[in-house]
Enzyme design. Structure first.
Site, PDB file in Angstrom:
ATOM      1  N   TYR A 109       0.661  -1.198  -0.067  1.00  0.00           N
ATOM      2  CA  TYR A 109      -0.056  -0.051   0.038  1.00  0.00           C
ATOM      3  C   TYR A 109       0.965   1.334   0.010  1.00  0.00           C
ATOM      4  O   TYR A 109       0.763   2.211  -0.801  1.00  0.00           O
ATOM      5  CB  TYR A 109      -0.777  -0.108   1.060  1.00  0.00           C
ATOM      6  CG  TYR A 109      -1.780   1.379   1.358  1.00  0.00           C
ATOM      7  CD1 TYR A 109      -2.452   1.798   0.445  1.00  0.00           C
ATOM      8  CD2 TYR A 109      -1.650   2.060   2.378  1.00  0.00           C
ATOM      9  CE1 TYR A 109      -3.265   2.847   0.374  1.00  0.00           C
ATOM     10  CE2 TYR A 109      -2.004   3.311   2.700  1.00  0.00           C
ATOM     11  CZ  TYR A 109      -3.051   3.693   1.584  1.00  0.00           C
ATOM     12  OH  TYR A 109      -3.559   4.953   1.839  1.00  0.00           O
ATOM     13  N   GLN A 141      -5.569  18.278   5.223  1.00  0.00           N
ATOM     14  CA  GLN A 141      -5.585  18.151   3.966  1.00  0.00           C
ATOM     15  C   GLN A 141      -7.336  17.605   3.586  1.00  0.00           C
ATOM     16  O   GLN A 141      -7.612  16.659   4.427  1.00  0.00           O
ATOM     17  CB  GLN A 141      -4.628  17.087   3.241  1.00  0.00           C
ATOM     18  CG  GLN A 141      -4.974  16.810   1.879  1.00  0.00           C
ATOM     19  CD  GLN A 141      -6.042  15.371   1.690  1.00  0.00           C
ATOM     20  OE1 GLN A 141      -5.940  14.688   2.524  1.00  0.00           O
ATOM     21  NE2 GLN A 141      -6.691  15.428   0.712  1.00  0.00           N
ATOM     22  N   TYR A 147     -10.292  16.298   1.296  1.00  0.00           N
ATOM     23  CA  TYR A 147     -10.745  15.686   0.112  1.00  0.00           C
ATOM     24  C   TYR A 147     -11.723  16.147   0.019  1.00  0.00           C
ATOM     25  O   TYR A 147     -12.771  16.332   0.943  1.00  0.00           O
ATOM     26  CB  TYR A 147     -10.614  14.226  -0.017  1.00  0.00           C
ATOM     27  CG  TYR A 147      -9.503  13.458  -0.440  1.00  0.00           C
ATOM     28  CD1 TYR A 147      -8.853  13.909  -1.362  1.00  0.00           C
ATOM     29  CD2 TYR A 147      -9.008  12.475   0.278  1.00  0.00           C
ATOM     30  CE1 TYR A 147      -7.615  13.461  -2.130  1.00  0.00           C
ATOM     31  CE2 TYR A 147      -7.661  11.987  -0.146  1.00  0.00           C
ATOM     32  CZ  TYR A 147      -7.083  12.420  -1.395  1.00  0.00           C
ATOM     33  OH  TYR A 147      -6.026  11.827  -1.753  1.00  0.00           O
ATOM     34  N   THR A 160      -6.823  18.841  -1.932  1.00  0.00           N
ATOM     35  CA  THR A 160      -5.799  18.030  -2.859  1.00  0.00           C
ATOM     36  C   THR A 160      -6.770  18.070  -4.259  1.00  0.00           C
ATOM     37  O   THR A 160      -8.055  17.720  -4.372  1.00  0.00           O
ATOM     38  CB  THR A 160      -5.800  16.636  -2.554  1.00  0.00           C
ATOM     39  OG1 THR A 160      -4.834  16.775  -1.266  1.00  0.00           O
ATOM     40  CG2 THR A 160      -5.191  15.749  -3.360  1.00  0.00           C
ATOM     41  N   ARG A 186      -4.596   1.147  -9.039  1.00  0.00           N
ATOM     42  CA  ARG A 186      -3.321   0.681  -8.477  1.00  0.00           C
ATOM     43  C   ARG A 186      -3.126  -0.793  -8.802  1.00  0.00           C
ATOM     44  O   ARG A 186      -3.331  -1.449  -7.889  1.00  0.00           O
ATOM     45  CB  ARG A 186      -2.992   1.274  -7.147  1.00  0.00           C
ATOM     46  CG  ARG A 186      -3.422   2.685  -7.034  1.00  0.00           C
ATOM     47  CD  ARG A 186      -2.275   3.587  -6.140  1.00  0.00           C
ATOM     48  NE  ARG A 186      -2.759   4.643  -6.219  1.00  0.00           N
ATOM     49  CZ  ARG A 186      -3.412   5.578  -5.412  1.00  0.00           C
ATOM     50  NH1 ARG A 186      -3.990   4.856  -4.112  1.00  0.00           N
ATOM     51  NH2 ARG A 186      -3.801   6.806  -5.398  1.00  0.00           N
ATOM     52  N   LYS A 192      -3.032  21.620  -3.774  1.00  0.00           N
ATOM     53  CA  LYS A 192      -2.094  20.519  -3.958  1.00  0.00           C
ATOM     54  C   LYS A 192      -2.298  19.547  -5.056  1.00  0.00           C
ATOM     55  O   LYS A 192      -3.415  19.313  -5.211  1.00  0.00           O
ATOM     56  CB  LYS A 192      -2.096  19.367  -2.449  1.00  0.00           C
ATOM     57  CG  LYS A 192      -1.215  18.345  -2.849  1.00  0.00           C
ATOM     58  CD  LYS A 192      -1.038  17.575  -1.271  1.00  0.00           C
ATOM     59  CE  LYS A 192      -0.292  16.522  -1.438  1.00  0.00           C
ATOM     60  NZ  LYS A 192      -0.809  15.196  -1.753  1.00  0.00           N
ATOM     61  N   HIS A 245       1.421  13.444  -6.575  1.00  0.00           N
ATOM     62  CA  HIS A 245       1.043  12.593  -5.570  1.00  0.00           C
ATOM     63  C   HIS A 245       1.658  11.220  -5.484  1.00  0.00           C
ATOM     64  O   HIS A 245       1.533  10.230  -5.278  1.00  0.00           O
ATOM     65  CB  HIS A 245      -0.508  11.727  -6.197  1.00  0.00           C
ATOM     66  CG  HIS A 245      -1.526  11.767  -5.119  1.00  0.00           C
ATOM     67  ND1 HIS A 245      -2.437  12.670  -4.779  1.00  0.00           N
ATOM     68  CD2 HIS A 245      -1.658  10.629  -4.232  1.00  0.00           C
ATOM     69  CE1 HIS A 245      -3.439  12.022  -3.936  1.00  0.00           C
ATOM     70  NE2 HIS A 245      -2.882  10.823  -3.505  1.00  0.00           N
TER      71      HIS A 245
END
Ligand code: FNR
Length: 379
Positions: free
Chosen positions: A29, A132, A134, A160, A169, A255, A279
């Site tokens: 991860y 941060q 989201y 972000t 991923r 960001k 990122h």
């Protein structure tokens, strides 16, 4: 500390040990990028190509890394980037990093999808803490979350921008990682065979999205995971940033910026800083290395607002390289977690020591007393 520096002089040494000590799912991860991981590798190779030209024979110099950002003095222009599901990597990660950041004077950013709440972490980080965001789609949720973040003492909000959608991923899929984790026999086995990690879970509990789970009826992991996907992403626009600007009285950082035009528009809607980042190579495999995008953004912005940077930083020399190309403040994500994985709760402090010591040394080698002088050392 001297002993630790002998045993683990570089971030790579922490990385190697963390890989052994963390369960496979935690390691995968943390370490994975997106797709073929070319963006993640490009971040490293492009940074390594940045050269600094030393200026010599200045007699005795005393490099001084202290940096004021948003009116707050930091011991160095260094910070911990926000990591989601942080407790899956190291249980209690954000609490440990926030304490260390405050004690040493470097910044710590808590993710919306961290496993600890702003109420828990804000007081530990003090002036060094940022939050941060989201972007929640729901107005009432956003407003409540911002009230909580403010109430926890945070003054700097990082929005972000570079997750318009969850990324594919592949490496995480192959490692059967679900975020949040699904308790399977495979996961149980990996946990019990990594006792340092399991002991930390016993102390801190199973990692959960604690900040946002209170907005749901049930806290089943599947419900929370679905909620995160459906409610926290994909909604960001410049208008949205403008709305947050109207509500948030503290500093706003955007960001994930790579294009100078996006940097300009972020400032136009009220950002107090832009954060150049891809990122850590986790969103778009075809992304340019973040460091390659930094000079054009720094040129576009000049001195209007600070320029922050992350993605691929693994040494004090990399921090110096980013500053030489226009960054005012430099963050690292994985290196601090390599530290936790390798050494436990104190590992973030050692990662900082490595980065800070390396930065001081490069300033000596290049004849720079203040970080900003590194700008004149580019080639
Ligand atoms: C991240 N990153 C990230 N960024 C963000 O804004 N919110 C988040 O929740 C997360 N979550 C997250 C999880 C993990 C495991 C990683 C590795 C990264 C990106 C992070 O803030 C930062 O941009 C990168 O980690 C920087 O690259 P390096 O220093 O890891 O190479």
């Amino acid at each position: 500390m001297a002993d630790l520096m002998d045993r683990f002089p570089a971030i790579e040494d922490l990385e190697r040990r963390a890989k052994r000590r963390l369960p496979h799912f935690s390691w995968e991860y943390l370490a994975s990028g997106t797709g073929d991981e070319s963006a993640m590798h490009r971040n490293r190779s492009a940074l390594l190509d940045v050269e600094l030209l030393p200026q010599l024979m200045k007699g005795v110099i005393e490099p001084d890394t202290r940096t004021t950002l948003f009116g707050v003095e930091h011991a160095a222009p260094i910070g911990v980037a926000p990591l989601g599901m942080s407790g899956l990597i190291w249980p209690g990660a954000d609490q440990a990093l926030a304490r260390t950041a405050r004690a040493n004077g470097f910044a710590h950013v808590l993710s919306t999808v961290a496993t600890a709440t702003p109420e828990d972490v804000g007081p530990l980080a003090g002036d060094m803490g940022w939050f941060q965001l989201y972007p929640p789609r729901d107005d009432a949720l956003r407003s409540d979350l911002l009230d909580r973040v403010e109430g926890a003492g945070y003054r700097t909000l990082v929005i972000t921008a570079d997750v318009p959608k969850g990324s594919r991923r592949e490496r995480q899929r192959k490692a059967h990682i679900r975020v949040p984790p699904k308790i399977t026999p495979r996961l149980m086995w990996q946990s019990v065979t990594h006792p340092a990690w399991s002991m930390a879970v016993l102390r801190h509990g199973i990692p959960r999205f604690r900040t946002i789970e209170q907005y749901l009826d049930g806290t089943s992991l599947t419900a929370v995971a679905g909620f995160v996907g459906a409610s926290l992403g994909g909604s960001l626009s410049f208008d949205y940033v403008a709305e947050v600007r109207a509500r948030w009285t503290g500093n706003i950082v955007v960001k994930g910026i790579l294009d100078p035009a996006d940097a300009r528009r972020s400032i136009d809607v009220g950002a107090d800083a832009v954060w150049v980042s891809n990122h850590g190579g986790r969103q778009l495999e075809a992304s340019p290395a973040a460091i390659s995008c930094l000079p054009a953004i720094a040129a576009e912005i000049g001195d209007e607002v600070p320029v922050l940077f992350d993605s691929g930083v693994r040494s004090g020399a990399d921090i110096a390289r980013a500053i030489s190309l226009g960054a005012d403040f430099v963050f690292a994500g994985r290196p601090f977690y390599f530290g936790l994985g390798a050494l436990g709760a104190d590992g973030g402090g050692h990662a900082y020591e490595i980065l800070h010591d390396g930065l001081l040394n490069v300033m000596h080698q290049t004849g720079c007393v203040r970080p900003a002088e590194l700008r004149e050392r580019t080639r």
